[in-house]
Design an enzyme around this catalytic site. Structure first.
Site, PDB file in Angstrom:
ATOM      1  N   LYS A 191       1.247  -1.143   0.081  1.00 41.51           N
ATOM      2  CA  LYS A 191       0.047   0.141  -0.172  1.00 41.51           C
ATOM      3  C   LYS A 191       0.985   1.063  -0.029  1.00 41.51           C
ATOM      4  O   LYS A 191       0.543   1.903   1.018  1.00 41.51           O
ATOM      5  CB  LYS A 191      -0.624  -0.069   0.921  1.00 41.51           C
ATOM      6  CG  LYS A 191      -2.146  -0.973   1.276  1.00 41.51           C
ATOM      7  CD  LYS A 191      -3.746  -1.032   1.299  1.00 41.51           C
ATOM      8  CE  LYS A 191      -4.310  -1.931   1.487  1.00 41.51           C
ATOM      9  NZ  LYS A 191      -4.052  -3.436   1.385  1.00 41.51           N
ATOM     10  N   ASP A 249       3.035   7.392  -0.868  1.00 43.66           N
ATOM     11  CA  ASP A 249       4.363   8.725  -0.889  1.00 43.66           C
ATOM     12  C   ASP A 249       4.630   9.348  -2.480  1.00 43.66           C
ATOM     13  O   ASP A 249       3.535   8.936  -3.179  1.00 43.66           O
ATOM     14  CB  ASP A 249       5.415   8.448   0.293  1.00 43.66           C
ATOM     15  CG  ASP A 249       6.147   9.193   0.843  1.00 43.66           C
ATOM     16  OD1 ASP A 249       5.876  10.738   0.313  1.00 43.66           O
ATOM     17  OD2 ASP A 249       6.397   9.209   1.633  1.00 43.66           O
TER      18      ASP A 249
END
Lengths: 288, 288
Positions: free
Chosen positions: A112, A115
Site C-alpha cells: 500500500k 507517498d
C-alpha cells in the site's frame, strides 16, 4: 493506439463493442490484456481453476514458508506484508520464490505505497526489503496522484512488474468516496502498461483488462475489533464483481490451512463459473 | 470533558472563545494541547526557535547519522523513511536516538500507514523496523477510516507516541478532495489523545491543539520529474498556515546541509514571528 471507453456494462475498443469484464472467462482475458503479468495471472487462474489469493499475515519466515507450501497448490497469488516479518532475510525471499515456482503462483506484496513518486521509487526499489526484486505485484494508493505510478515504474526499470491500485477499502468509515474511486479508475486507465487492476469492494470497472481484487473475504461473515468487515466468497464474486478473492484469517487461522484454502478455492471458482453461466442464461441477472 | 468547536477563525472551548491556531505562539500551545508529545514539541520549538523538520531521505545509516548530527541543532524533528535504508539495524536506531537526545529533537517516521487497523498494528509494532519502539511520531493516511488510529494505538500500547494524519499531499493530481480533508480533520478531532496534527498544504484547522506539517518546502520554488511541487518556507507558514515546515532535498542535497538548515530554520521562524505580529497589528491580514 488502442483505447477502451467504459460505458455502463459494455466496453468499446476502437469503436467495437467488447464484453463486460464480469462476463469474460479468465482464459479469454489472457489475450485481452496487454500487460504480460496480467496474462500470466489469467493463464494460471484458468489452468489451476482458482481465483484465490491468500493473505499471509504471519510474523515469522518459518510460518510464512510453511503456509505458502501448504496452500500453494490452491492459490493464484500469495499476498504478503514483509514488513511484519520479524526475521526478514534474503534467504526467506529465495525460499518464497522457489515455492512460487514449485506451486505456480505469483507474489503480491501488499505494501500500500502512499507517498510521492520520488519516495515510493526508493521504497520499492531499495531498503532492506528491496520489494521490486521479488514481488510480481504490489498495491499502491492512488491518493498522491499518478506520480506514484511513475515513481514505481522508474524503480521497476523494465522488469515485468505490475501495480494494483487500492480503489476501495473494506474497513469501516473508509474515506474512499465515489469521486475517489473514479480518480483511481482514471489513473489505472491512463497507465495500463503498469496497473493490472484495482483493490475494490464493488464493481468499479467493466474493462476486461483490469483485474478486481476483493479483500476481507471470509466464509463466516463478521468483523474484527479494529474496523475490518467481511464478505463471503460468493458475494465477493457475484455481487461485488471480484476476479480474485483475498482471504486472510479464514485460512491462516484455520486448524488446517490447506483444507481451508481448498474450500475457499472451490467456493470462489464455483461463484466465478456461476457468474459466467448467468451471463449465458440471463445477461441482465448480473447487475453491477 | 472539554471539547473544541472550530468556527471559521475562532475556536470555542466550553463555550469560551479561544485563539485561532495561527495567532497562537508555540509557547502558549504547550499547555493548550493535552497530548504530551505535542507539548514536548511546542516546548522545544519555542526554546530552540525552530519550526524546521528535515526530511532525511538518504539510503545508508552512515549518511542518516551524519545528516542528523549536522542539522540536529537547527531542527525540531527529523523525518525518516527507514524502509529506504539499505543497512537498517538496531545499531542505527540506537545511534539515532542518542543524536535526538544530544540535539533535542524528536524522531518522526514518515511511514504513511495506509492499511486496516489489524495490519497497521503489526506493521507499527513489529517487523524488522519495530517503528513504535523508537519513532515519537508517525504519519498515517485517514483513507482506511479510524480503525487505522485504533490499530496504531493498540500497538503503541501506552507508550508516549503520536500520529500525524496526512490530510493533503504536495504532489500533482492528488486525490485529497475537500471532502477527504474534512474526513481526516473529523478523525483527528475524534482522537486527540493520539493524533497530534495533520500533514497539509493549506490551513485545514484553526484548532490550536493540532500541529500542521507542510512538506515540499524549498527556497527555490520548482518541482521534480515525479510530480512533487514545492513551496517556500515563508509561503508555507504565512499563506498555508504551517506550524512545521518539512524540507528535504533543499537541505540534504545542499553542499553544506548544516548551513542550509540554519537558513531554513531562520526563514521558517521569521515567517512564524511575522504571522504572530500580523495578528497584533492587523488580525484580518492573516487569512486562511
Amino acid at each position: 493506439e488502442t483505447s477502451i471507453k467504459t460505458k455502463d456494462k459494455a466496453s468499446y475498443k476502437n469503436g467495437v463493442l467488447v464484453k463486460d469484464r464480469k462476463h469474460c472467462t479468465y482464459e479469454s482475458r489472457v489475450t485481452t490484456t496487454d500487460h504480460p503479468l496480467a496474462s500470466t495471472l489469467f493463464e494460471l487462474m484458468s489452468t489451476k481453476k482458482t481465483n484465490l489469493c491468500v493473505a499471509a499475515d504471519v510474523t515469522t519466515s518459518q510460518e510464512l514458508l510453511a503456509l505458502a507450501d501448504k496452500v500453494g497448490a490452491h492459490i493464484c497469488l500469495l499476498k504478503t506484508h514483509v514488513d511484519i516479518l520479524q526475521d526478514f532475510s534474503q534467504d526467506t525471499i529465495d525460499k518464497l520464490k522457489a515455492l512460487a515456482e514449485k506451486h505456480n503462483f505469483l507474489l503480491f506484496e501488499d505494501r500500500k505505497f502512499g507517498d510521492i513518486g520520488n519516495t515510493v521509487a526508493q521504497q520499492y526499489g531499495g531498503g532492506s526489503h528491496n520489494i521490486v526484486e521479488w514481488a510480481h505485484l504490489v498495491t499502491a494508493h492512488g491518493l498522491p496522484g499518478d506520480g506514484i505510478i511513475k515513481g514505481l515504474m522508474s524503480a521497476a526499470n523494465g522488469r515485468t512488474r505490475g501495480c494494483v491500485l487500492v480503489a476501495q477499502m473494506s474497513s469501516e468509515g473508509t474515506l474512499t468516496s465515489q469521486e475517489y474511486v473514479q480518480g483511481c479508475t482514471k489513473m489505472a486507465e491512463k497507465h495500463t502498461y503498469f496497473v493490472v487492476g484495482m483493490v475494490s469492494q464493488s464493481n468499479v470497472s467493466s474493462d476486461p483488462r483490469f483485474i478486481l481484487f476483493t479483500p476481507g473475504v471470509q466464509l463466516k461473515k463478521a468483523g474484527d475489533t479494529l474496523g475490518q468487515q467481511y464478505v463471503t466468497p460468493k458475494a465477493a464474486v457475484l455481487e461485488r464483481g471480484a476476479d480474485v478473492i483475498i482471504v486472510g484469517r479464514g485460512i491462516t487461522q484455520a486448524e488446517d490451512p490447506a483444507a481451508a484454502a481448498l474450500i475457499y478455492k472451490e467456493e470462489g471458482y464455483a461463484a466465478y463459473l456461476e457468474r459466467i453461466e448467468q451471463k449465458l442464461e440471463n445477461p441482465s441477472a448480473v447487475g453491477s
